[in-house]
Motif scaffolding. Structure first.
Motif, PDB file in Angstrom:
ATOM      1  N   GLU A  51      10.275 -11.159   3.492  1.00 53.84           N
ATOM      2  CA  GLU A  51      10.059 -11.120   2.007  1.00 53.84           C
ATOM      3  C   GLU A  51       8.844 -10.562   1.648  1.00 53.84           C
ATOM      4  N   LYS A  52       7.724 -10.480   2.365  1.00 49.03           N
ATOM      5  CA  LYS A  52       6.504 -10.096   2.238  1.00 49.03           C
ATOM      6  C   LYS A  52       6.403  -8.253   2.462  1.00 49.03           C
ATOM      7  N   ILE A  53       7.162  -7.891   3.283  1.00 48.72           N
ATOM      8  CA  ILE A  53       6.971  -6.396   3.707  1.00 48.72           C
ATOM      9  C   ILE A  53       7.476  -5.336   2.576  1.00 48.72           C
ATOM     10  N   VAL A  54       6.605  -4.263   2.618  1.00 46.86           N
ATOM     11  CA  VAL A  54       6.764  -3.097   1.655  1.00 46.86           C
ATOM     12  C   VAL A  54       6.630  -2.107   2.558  1.00 46.86           C
ATOM     13  N   LYS A  55       7.354  -1.148   2.639  1.00 47.98           N
ATOM     14  CA  LYS A  55       7.594   0.014   3.353  1.00 47.98           C
ATOM     15  C   LYS A  55       6.730   1.160   2.590  1.00 47.98           C
ATOM     16  N   THR A  56       5.513   1.544   2.787  1.00 48.60           N
ATOM     17  CA  THR A  56       4.654   2.374   2.077  1.00 48.60           C
ATOM     18  C   THR A  56       4.271   3.666   2.934  1.00 48.60           C
ATOM     19  N   GLY A  57       4.404   3.453   4.179  1.00 47.83           N
ATOM     20  CA  GLY A  57       3.607   4.621   5.120  1.00 47.83           C
ATOM     21  C   GLY A  57       2.244   4.476   5.334  1.00 47.83           C
ATOM     22  N   GLY A 111      -1.023   5.965  -2.857  1.00 49.80           N
ATOM     23  CA  GLY A 111      -0.749   5.284  -4.186  1.00 49.80           C
ATOM     24  C   GLY A 111       0.349   4.178  -4.424  1.00 49.80           C
ATOM     25  N   ASP A 112       0.977   4.190  -3.387  1.00 52.78           N
ATOM     26  CA  ASP A 112       2.170   3.136  -3.271  1.00 52.78           C
ATOM     27  C   ASP A 112       1.495   1.868  -2.803  1.00 52.78           C
ATOM     28  N   ILE A 113       0.619   1.803  -1.941  1.00 50.95           N
ATOM     29  CA  ILE A 113      -0.196   0.722  -1.428  1.00 50.95           C
ATOM     30  C   ILE A 113      -1.274   0.000  -2.416  1.00 50.95           C
ATOM     31  N   ALA A 114      -1.709   0.994  -3.321  1.00 48.75           N
ATOM     32  CA  ALA A 114      -2.692   0.689  -4.236  1.00 48.75           C
ATOM     33  C   ALA A 114      -1.767   0.121  -5.557  1.00 48.75           C
TER      34      ALA A 114
END
Length: 365
Positions: free
Chosen positions: A158-164, A351-354
Motif C-alpha cells: 500500500e506504500k509503493i508507487v512505481k515512479t521510475g 516529477g512523479d516523485i516530487a
C-alpha cells in the motif's frame, strides 16, 4: 508560495546521490523559497558532490557493517549512537516538513529519528533488489517510490508507487542529436559506434574485455567510444586511434548516447533507467562485487522482457564474441532490443516523485 523545509539523505555511491540531487532540483523549481539540507556520511562522496550541486550538507559518523570481523564493525555501535544523536539535533533544529531518503547508510539514522517524531518520510528505491537501509526503513515511510515491479516482496504494497528513477532531462531528445554527436566525438558517419561504459571510476573487467577485442571491433568496422574511467585512463589511453576514442570520463552523456548504435554497460539502477529512455540496444555486464548482487538483478529485470543482452563477468570469455557479433550483424535485433527497452522507460520519474512528496506534506497540513 510555500516556504517548505526539506531534508534529503542519500549517499555512499552516485546511484544514491544523483537521484537525491535530481529530486531536490525538481522541488526547488516548484518551491523557490524552500529550504534544503542534505545529510550524508561524513567520509563519503556526497560531502563533495552535494555542495558542487549548490546544496548544504551535514555529515554523520556512520558506515555499514562489514561481512568479516573488522575494526569498523567494532566501532559500528558507537557510530550508530553518534549518528542518532546528531540526526536528532538536526531534525529538532530544522523542523522539516518532510524527509526524503534515497538509500545509503546516513539515511537510516535520519529517517528513523524523523519518523519517530511524526515527520512524514518518503523513500526512493532505485534497484530491483532494495538495499538494506531502505528495507529497514520501509515500515516507517509514508510512501516508497520504486522503479521496478515486484517490490511487494520487500515493502508494504500500500506504500509503493512505481515512479521510475530520476534521470537527466537532456536524454529525452538524443535521437535528434546523432550528427552533432558524431562531430563532437570525431567519429565517422556511416560506421557503427559501440559505446562502452564502466562507471565514472571504471571497471577492470570491461576495460580488459575491450582491449582484448579491439581487433574484432576493427574487423567488424565498428568505432568504439570508450569511457574507461579515471582510475584506468593512463593505462588505456594509448589505444586511442582514428576509430577508438578513449576517455577517462564523458561529461556529454546525451551526445554519447546519441552517437551509439550499441552500448556495453554495467547495470546500476541509474544506468538502466537512462538506457531505457535513450532506447539503444545494450549488453549489460553487471558488477558481481556490489551488495546483494543487485546489478545482476537489475539486468535480469530488463532481459526477462527481451529488452537487453546479459553477460555475466564469469562468462565473458566464452560468450562475448558470439553475442556481440550476432547483435552488431542484425539491424532487426538491434531495433527489437531498442524498442523493447524504451517501453520500460519512465521519463517523468522526477516529477512523479516530487508529486508524492507534496502529497505527504499536504496530508500533514
Amino acid at each position: 508560495m510555500n516556504n517548505y523545509k526539506f531534508i534529503i539523505s542519500g549517499g555512499g555511491t552516485g546511484g544514491h546521490i544523483y537521484p537525491a540531487i535530481a529530486i531536490a532540483n525538481e522541488l526547488k523549481a516548484r518551491h523557490p523559497d524552500a529550504e534544503f539540507l542534505f545529510v550524508g556520511a561524513s567520509d563519503r562522496m556526497e560531502m563533495e558532490k552535494v555542495p558542487q550541486a549548490g546544496y548544504e550538507i551535514e555529515g554523520l559518523w556512520i558506515s555499514g557493517i562489514q561481512r568479516k570481523l573488522t575494526l569498523k564493525n567494532l566501532l559500528f555501535p558507537f557510530k550508530l549512537i553518534s549518528s542518532l544523536w546528531k540526526a536528532t539535533k538536526i531534525v529538532n533544529r530544522v523542523k522539516p516538513d518532510v524527509v526524503i531518503g534515497t538509500g545509503g547508510f546516513a539515511s537510516g539514522p535520519l529517517l528513523r529519528v524523523a519518523s519517530g517524531k511524526g515527520i512524514p518520510c518518503v523513500l526512493q528505491e532505485q534497484n530491483s533488489y532494495p538495499g538494506i537501509t531502505n528495507r529497514l526503513l520501509a515500515g516507517k515511510a509514508r510512501k516508497i517510490c520504486v522503479a521496478y515491479d515486484g517490490l511487494e516482496r520487500f515493502f508494504p504494497a500500500e506504500k509503493i508507487v512505481k515512479t521510475g528513477n530520476p534521470v537527466r532531462q537532456d536524454l529525452l531528445d538524443v535521437r535528434t542529436k546523432r550528427v552533432e554527436a558524431l562531430e563532437f566525438f570525431q567519429l565517422q558517419p556511416g560506421k557503427k559506434v559501440l559505446l562502452v561504459l564502466g562507471g565514472s571510476l571504471g571497471a577492470r573487467a570491461i576495460n580488459e574485455l575491450v582491449k582484448k577485442h579491439l581487433s574484432l571491433f576493427r574487423e567488424k568496422d565498428v568505432q568504439v567510444l570508450w569511457q574507461c574511467g579515471k582510475l584506468y585512463y593512463e593505462e588505456f589511453e594509448k589505444y586511442t586511434d582514428n576509430t577508438i576514442r578513449v576517455h577517462a570520463f564523458i561529461n556529454q552523456m546525451a551526445l554519447a548516447y546519441a552517437a551509439a548504435d550499441v552500448v556495453i554497460s554495467r547495470a546500476g539502477a541509474g544506468s538502466v533507467s537512462e538506457l531505457s529512455i535513450v532506447g539503444k540496444p545494450v549488453i549489460f555486464i553487471p558488477s558481481p562485487h556490489v551488495a546483494e548482487d543487485h546489478q545482476t538483478r537489475n539486468a535480469l529485470a530488463v532481459t526477462e522482457k527481451n529488452a537487453a543482452v546479459l553477460i555475466r563477468e564469469k562468462d565473458l570469455d566464452s560468450n562475448f564474441e558470439k553475442e556481440f557479433t550476432a547483435l552488431i550483424a542484425s539491424e532487426e535485433r538491434q531495433r527489437e532490443l531498442g524498442e523493447n527497452i524504451r517501453k520500460l522507460a519512465l521519463p517523468d520519474a522526477t516529477g512523479d516523485i516530487a508529486d508524492e512528496i507534496e502529497k505527504c506534506i499536504r496530508k500533514e497540513k
